[in-house]
Scaffold this motif. Structure first.
Motif, PDB file in Angstrom:
ATOM      1  N   GLN A 212     -36.499   5.555  69.776  1.00  0.00           N
ATOM      2  CA  GLN A 212     -37.485   6.265  70.592  1.00  0.00           C
ATOM      3  C   GLN A 212     -37.109   7.738  70.532  1.00  0.00           C
ATOM      4  N   ALA A 213     -38.035   8.564  70.104  1.00  0.00           N
ATOM      5  CA  ALA A 213     -37.750   9.983  69.900  1.00  0.00           C
ATOM      6  C   ALA A 213     -37.901  10.752  71.202  1.00  0.00           C
ATOM      7  N   SER A 214     -36.841  11.465  71.583  1.00  0.00           N
ATOM      8  CA  SER A 214     -36.929  12.397  72.703  1.00  0.00           C
ATOM      9  C   SER A 214     -36.700  13.806  72.176  1.00  0.00           C
ATOM     10  N   ASP A 215     -37.007  14.803  73.010  1.00  0.00           N
ATOM     11  CA  ASP A 215     -36.880  16.204  72.577  1.00  0.00           C
ATOM     12  C   ASP A 215     -37.679  16.440  71.291  1.00  0.00           C
ATOM     13  N   ALA A 216     -38.824  15.788  71.201  1.00  0.00           N
ATOM     14  CA  ALA A 216     -39.616  15.838  69.970  1.00  0.00           C
ATOM     15  C   ALA A 216     -40.139  17.240  69.672  1.00  0.00           C
ATOM     16  N   LEU A 217     -40.200  18.084  70.698  1.00  0.00           N
ATOM     17  CA  LEU A 217     -40.625  19.472  70.501  1.00  0.00           C
ATOM     18  C   LEU A 217     -39.528  20.446  70.935  1.00  0.00           C
ATOM     19  N   GLU A 218     -38.281  19.957  71.002  1.00  0.00           N
ATOM     20  CA  GLU A 218     -37.138  20.796  71.374  1.00  0.00           C
ATOM     21  C   GLU A 218     -37.367  21.504  72.707  1.00  0.00           C
ATOM     22  N   GLY A 219     -37.891  20.770  73.682  1.00  0.00           N
ATOM     23  CA  GLY A 219     -38.131  21.383  74.982  1.00  0.00           C
ATOM     24  C   GLY A 219     -39.117  22.529  74.928  1.00  0.00           C
ATOM     25  N   GLY A 220     -40.012  22.515  73.929  1.00  0.00           N
ATOM     26  CA  GLY A 220     -40.991  23.582  73.743  1.00  0.00           C
ATOM     27  C   GLY A 220     -40.510  24.676  72.806  1.00  0.00           C
ATOM     28  N   PHE A 221     -39.196  24.694  72.517  1.00  0.00           N
ATOM     29  CA  PHE A 221     -38.663  25.744  71.645  1.00  0.00           C
ATOM     30  C   PHE A 221     -39.235  25.643  70.238  1.00  0.00           C
ATOM     31  N   ARG A 248     -43.781  29.207  58.940  1.00  0.00           N
ATOM     32  CA  ARG A 248     -44.201  28.373  57.813  1.00  0.00           C
ATOM     33  C   ARG A 248     -44.726  27.030  58.297  1.00  0.00           C
ATOM     34  N   LEU A 249     -44.078  26.466  59.290  1.00  0.00           N
ATOM     35  CA  LEU A 249     -44.546  25.196  59.854  1.00  0.00           C
ATOM     36  C   LEU A 249     -45.916  25.363  60.500  1.00  0.00           C
ATOM     37  N   ARG A 250     -46.092  26.465  61.211  1.00  0.00           N
ATOM     38  CA  ARG A 250     -47.386  26.708  61.866  1.00  0.00           C
ATOM     39  C   ARG A 250     -48.496  26.898  60.833  1.00  0.00           C
ATOM     40  N   ALA A 251     -48.182  27.598  59.755  1.00  0.00           N
ATOM     41  CA  ALA A 251     -49.177  27.807  58.702  1.00  0.00           C
ATOM     42  C   ALA A 251     -49.546  26.488  58.035  1.00  0.00           C
ATOM     43  N   LEU A 252     -48.555  25.627  57.825  1.00  0.00           N
ATOM     44  CA  LEU A 252     -48.821  24.323  57.229  1.00  0.00           C
ATOM     45  C   LEU A 252     -49.704  23.480  58.147  1.00  0.00           C
ATOM     46  N   ALA A 253     -49.429  23.532  59.431  1.00  0.00           N
ATOM     47  CA  ALA A 253     -50.250  22.783  60.391  1.00  0.00           C
ATOM     48  C   ALA A 253     -51.700  23.243  60.335  1.00  0.00           C
ATOM     49  N   GLU A 254     -51.896  24.545  60.298  1.00  0.00           N
ATOM     50  CA  GLU A 254     -53.257  25.084  60.238  1.00  0.00           C
ATOM     51  C   GLU A 254     -53.948  24.686  58.943  1.00  0.00           C
ATOM     52  N   GLU A 255     -53.203  24.683  57.844  1.00  0.00           N
ATOM     53  CA  GLU A 255     -53.761  24.275  56.555  1.00  0.00           C
ATOM     54  C   GLU A 255     -54.232  22.822  56.591  1.00  0.00           C
ATOM     55  N   LEU A 256     -53.537  21.996  57.378  1.00  0.00           N
ATOM     56  CA  LEU A 256     -53.890  20.581  57.491  1.00  0.00           C
ATOM     57  C   LEU A 256     -54.910  20.330  58.599  1.00  0.00           C
ATOM     58  N   GLY A 257     -55.370  21.395  59.230  1.00  0.00           N
ATOM     59  CA  GLY A 257     -56.382  21.258  60.269  1.00  0.00           C
ATOM     60  C   GLY A 257     -55.850  20.815  61.612  1.00  0.00           C
ATOM     61  N   GLY A 258     -54.571  21.118  61.888  1.00  0.00           N
ATOM     62  CA  GLY A 258     -53.978  20.711  63.157  1.00  0.00           C
ATOM     63  C   GLY A 258     -53.181  21.833  63.780  1.00  0.00           C
ATOM     64  N   THR A 259     -52.468  21.502  64.843  1.00  0.00           N
ATOM     65  CA  THR A 259     -51.591  22.456  65.517  1.00  0.00           C
ATOM     66  C   THR A 259     -50.147  22.133  65.157  1.00  0.00           C
ATOM     67  N   LEU A 260     -49.253  23.057  65.499  1.00  0.00           N
ATOM     68  CA  LEU A 260     -47.839  22.834  65.211  1.00  0.00           C
ATOM     69  C   LEU A 260     -47.321  21.615  65.972  1.00  0.00           C
ATOM     70  N   ALA A 261     -47.729  21.454  67.226  1.00  0.00           N
ATOM     71  CA  ALA A 261     -47.299  20.278  68.000  1.00  0.00           C
ATOM     72  C   ALA A 261     -47.766  19.000  67.327  1.00  0.00           C
TER      73      ALA A 261
END
Length: 343
Positions: A212-221, A248-261
């Motif tokens: 079970q994954a916790s801290d999946a967004l590093e506490g928002g960091f 780079r991660l944010r740009a990839l998310a946008e390219e895939l039509g999603g958000t970084l989260a």
């Protein structure tokens, strides 16, 4: 969100046919940091999307304080959301103290569910092992007592090392209890060394354990949010690398039509050994964003996501895959360090 838009799939847990939603809402200090009405809406939105799975615990950031009321607030909010107890899965954290027997483990659990407003939980999760914890046999006896009494259906562990998991599973076997159903681990798109390391994969194969994954967004960091509460430490010291990788991660998310989260959560959902991801969504916007990860995964596909995100395993070679947070030596100042909120 109408019930017709349910999007969260389920994953099997244990060997008895039990299924849990792949998204769990809750975690540390979630419900006491937002207006009550907003909490009710988050719970209702999650349930309507199929994520009727909540992680709740009795928390104290400092042994000297009286503790948070996040669990009490959750109990009242789930009622206000109109969600019957039989219509959601509850997992309760139980802390393994340095002294006491199986009776203390049961009493602590009973206190936790009393504060929530129920008498049982589907899952009990035994927290971090710190220093000279109670023997594995005592933990197993406490888990067995909770299962045999009908208070819980499954038991699990939080931030335990591979060696610790094997030790408590062996103790459980001696009591006639099945192994823990999952290990809740710090696991996300940039932090993979333990959850995807070979030692843990061996435990999965031998015991049927899930992660079970916790801290999946590093506490928002991971998203670049300012820290407004104490959060977990940074094993491997990867936050500097994450700062560099985030654009780079944010740009990839946008390219895939999603958000970084959504991209970050979708990656973790590609792991077949995962039972669920714990998210600390506090607003309707946040839970709606998190739920979009299921759409992104369906649209892009697991294989493609893993290929695209392969370069972002940032803790590779920096964290021992056999370790856990609790395996840090007691005299290491990092062991008890929390990342404090930004000013």
């Amino acid at each position: 969100m109408a019930s017709g838009t349910r999007k969260v799939f389920t994953r099997p847990l244990g060997g008895d046919g039990f299924q849990v939603p792949a998204l769990t809402v809750g975690s540390w200090y979630t419900w006491d940091r937002t207006p009550f009405e907003q909490t009710v809406d988050v719970i209702r939105t999650a349930v309507d999307a199929g994520a009727a799975f909540f992680d709740v615990g009795v928390y104290r950031a400092d042994p000297r304080d009286v503790g948070s009321h996040t669990d009490v607030i959750f109990g009242r909010a789930v009622q206000a959301a109109g969600v019957a107890r039989d219509d959601y899965v509850l997992q309760v954290k139980s802390w393994v103290e340095r002294s006491g027997g199986a009776e203390d483990i049961v009493a602590q659990f009973d206190r936790a569910v009393f504060r929530i407003g129920t008498d049982h939980a589907e899952i009990v999760v035994f927290g971090d092992l710190v220093g000279e914890h109670v023997p594995y046999e005592v933990i197993a006896e406490g888990a067995a007592a909770l299962v045999e009494s009908g208070r819980v259906r499954h038991w699990a562990v939080n931030n335990w090392s591979v060696a610790e998991i094997r030790a408590v599973a062996a103790a459980a076997e001696r009591t006639g209890l099945v192994p823990p159903a999952f290990a809740q681990l710090k696991y996300n798109v940039v932090r993979r060394s333990i959850a995807e390391g070979e030692p843990f994969r061996g435990v999965v194969a031998d015991l049927g354990l899930k992660v079970q994954a916790s801290d999946a967004l590093e506490g928002g960091f991971l998203l670049g949010h300012p820290r407004r509460r104490p959060t977990g430490n940074d094993p491997g010291g990867i936050h500097g690398l994450l700062e560099e990788a985030r654009p780079r991660l944010r740009a990839l998310a946008e390219e895939l039509g999603g958000t970084l989260a959504q991209l970050a959560l979708a990656y973790v959902l590609t792991n077949d050994d995962l039972c669920s991801i714990v998210v600390g969504a506090r607003t309707t916007e946040q839970i709606t964003d998190d739920l979009g990860a299921f759409d992104l995964l369906a649209r892009v596909g697991a294989d493609r996501l893993r290929e695209l995100l392969a370069p972002y395993w940032l803790d590779k070679g920096r964290v021992d895959p056999e370790s856990s947070w609790s395996s840090v030596p007691d005299d290491d100042p990092v062991k008890y360090a929390l990342i404090l909120p930004d000013a």
